[in-house]
Enzyme design. Structure first.
Site, PDB file in Angstrom:
ATOM      1  N   LYS A 179       2.255   1.988  -5.158  1.00 47.29           N
ATOM      2  CA  LYS A 179       2.927   1.445  -6.361  1.00 47.29           C
ATOM      3  C   LYS A 179       2.051   1.591  -7.602  1.00 47.29           C
ATOM      4  CE  LYS A 179       3.235  -2.479  -4.309  1.00 47.29           C
ATOM      5  NZ  LYS A 179       2.791  -2.072  -2.967  1.00 47.29           N
ATOM      6  N   HIS A 205      -4.362  -2.221  -5.858  1.00 45.18           N
ATOM      7  CA  HIS A 205      -3.760  -0.927  -6.160  1.00 45.18           C
ATOM      8  C   HIS A 205      -4.901   0.035  -6.417  1.00 45.18           C
ATOM      9  CE1 HIS A 205       0.103  -2.720  -6.776  1.00 45.18           C
ATOM     10  NE2 HIS A 205      -0.293  -3.438  -7.782  1.00 45.18           N
ATOM     11  N   ASP A 211       0.814  -1.225   0.000  1.00 38.16           N
ATOM     12  CA  ASP A 211       0.000   0.000   0.000  1.00 38.16           C
ATOM     13  C   ASP A 211       0.843   1.269   0.000  1.00 38.16           C
ATOM     14  OD1 ASP A 211      -2.273  -1.675   0.252  1.00 38.16           O
ATOM     15  OD2 ASP A 211      -1.941  -1.769   2.408  1.00 38.16           O
TER      16      ASP A 211
END
Ligand code: GDP
Length: 424
Positions: free
Chosen positions: A15, A40, A12
């Site tokens: 990315k 994501h 977290d």
């Protein structure tokens, strides 16, 4: 050129955002490990998306997005993500799937759930996406690679043996309903139909792409501290989260990975069980959680509140080291703008001694954070595009962290949007 985008912390770190941004100038984005167990969050011109399996290049028409052989491929989840993205007006992403990727079977989720139930108060805090049973099966050599879906006789025969052993466990260990071999076979044939158009020989594809000089991003999931070798074992994930594994999970020669862009978050957060030395609690944690990320620090897969903490130099320096970081992208810095003073963990005190080296899990459980307090900048830094324009205390925070982690911070992210970024 091949670049890896990986996390130095517990996952977290942002990315997805960094990958989505760098994908604009790339040809291929390939996932090399993990599965649909983490998410994501990406915010761009199309809206806000939580991706679990789709590579983060999926919003770029010029990008080929590949599910590498190292991924735990949850086929219904992948198809539903493609539909979701297309349903929200994104042009259909260019997807390819390695014929050697392994398939997450419906029973992997069941076994994940049953095992957490059995462990009760000793559970790992699994997302119950089937990841641990999947990787156990892969390395016990009772998993299924994608190509097996297209060889019906082979599949039927193999399935028979595997259902036999799974049913023994279901009956005698978990006391749960048994699997039906024929039903499972039909499900798998259905899976095959869903993904057939995307399947390729990724070994040849990737090696040709490297040879012809394509811009390739290896996209990692989670972070160093969740790696089964280097992380807070056993409270880790089940596949390697380090860039080096990108060579295996995406099939590129190891010496071709030229940049390892390691994403580091300006404060700490973690999900699941396990030691978290710089963790904070109560109102202090609630406020950071509420203000964190984009709309709060809650899991993209489970929605559960993340555990919060101050920036941890010990864990991050180590996290960068095991990645072989060539540069750091420092994210969610804007969130800290509300603080008058910002504590940072610069050492661990273990049995009366202070260390800067990240220890094994037994010692980690006894570590107390040594904090240093830096002055805050107390203003909103979103919208700033030049490093020099950041408030002095903000630059000092970045430079302090950079010195501690011993890797140059070349990218600073000061907002969730694709272009809220400062290159140094
Ligand atoms: P990933 O798994 O590493 O991609 O990270 P996640 O998507 O789970 O979590 C990162 C969260 O932070 C997401 O909600 C992002 O939209 C958000 N985010 C990323 N970069 C920034 C940033 O610089 N500032 C803010 N405020 N949020 C960010």
């Amino acid at each position: 050129m091949v670049k890896a985008i990986v996390g130095a912390n517990w996952g977290d770190e942002g990315k997805g955002k960094i990958t989505d941004m760098l994908a604009e100038k790339s040809d291929i984005v390939i996932r090399f490990q993990g599965g649909a167990n983490a998410g994501h969050t990406i915010i761009n011109d199309y809206g806000k998306f939580a991706l679990h399996l789709l590579p983060s290049g999926s919003f770029n028409k010029n990008v080929v997005n590949i599910i590498g052989n190292g991924v735990a491929l949850d086929i219904p989840e992948l198809i539903s993500e493609i539909n979701d993205v297309v349903g929200k007006g994104v042009p259909k992403p260019n997807i390819l799937i390695s014929e050697r990727a392994q398939i997450l079977m419906p029973y992997h989720k069941l076994f994940d759930t049953y095992e957490e139930e059995r462990l009760s108060d000793r559970q790992f805090g699994s997302t119950k996406s089937g990841i641990a049973p999947f990787f156990s099966d892969k390395f016990a050599k009772i998993g299924f690679q994608v190509w097996e879906l297209f060889d019906e006789e082979y599949l039927k025969d193999k399935l028979k043996g595997i259902v036999e052993v799974k049913n023994l466990i279901l009956e005698h260990v978990y006391h749960k309903p048994l699997l039906n071999e024929n039903e499972l076979f039909e499900t798998l044939i259905g899976y095959g139909k869903l993904i057939k158009p995307y399947v390729i020989n990724s070994v040849v594809y990737m090696n040709e792409a490297v040879k012809s000089g394509k811009e390739i991003l290896l996209e990692g999931q989670l972070g160093s501290l969740k790696d089964p070798d280097f992380g807070i074992y056993p409270f880790t994930t089940s596949s390697s989260t380090v860039a080096g594994y990108g060579s295996v999970g995406a099939c590129v020669p190891p010496y071709e990975i030229k940049e390892i862009i390691t994403v580091v978050k300006a404060y700490s957060s973690a999900v699941g069980a396990g030691a978290f030395v710089s963790e904070i609690f109560g109102d202090e944690a609630d406020e950071l959680r509420r203000r964190g990320g984009d709309g709060g620090e809650y899991g993209a897969t489970t929605g559960r509140p993340r555990r919060m903490g101050w920036f941890d130099c010990v864990a991050t320096r180590y996290g960068c080291m095991v990645q072989g970081a060539t540069q750091v992208a420092f994210t969610v810095l804007d969130v800290l703008g509300y603080l008058k003073e910002i504590p940072v963990c610069v050492g661990y005190e273990i049995d009366g001694k202070v260390t800067k080296d990240f220890p094994t899990t037994n010692l980690l459980n006894r570590a107390k954070p040594v904090l240093e307090v830096l002055p805050g900048w107390e203003c909103d830094i979103r919208g700033i595009t030049k490093y020099e324009d950041l408030p002095e205390n903000c630059r000092k925070y970045i430079e302090f962290v950079e010195k501690q982690i011993e890797v140059p911070i070349k990218i600073v992210s000061n907002g969730p949007g694709r272009h809220e970024i400062i290159f140094r």
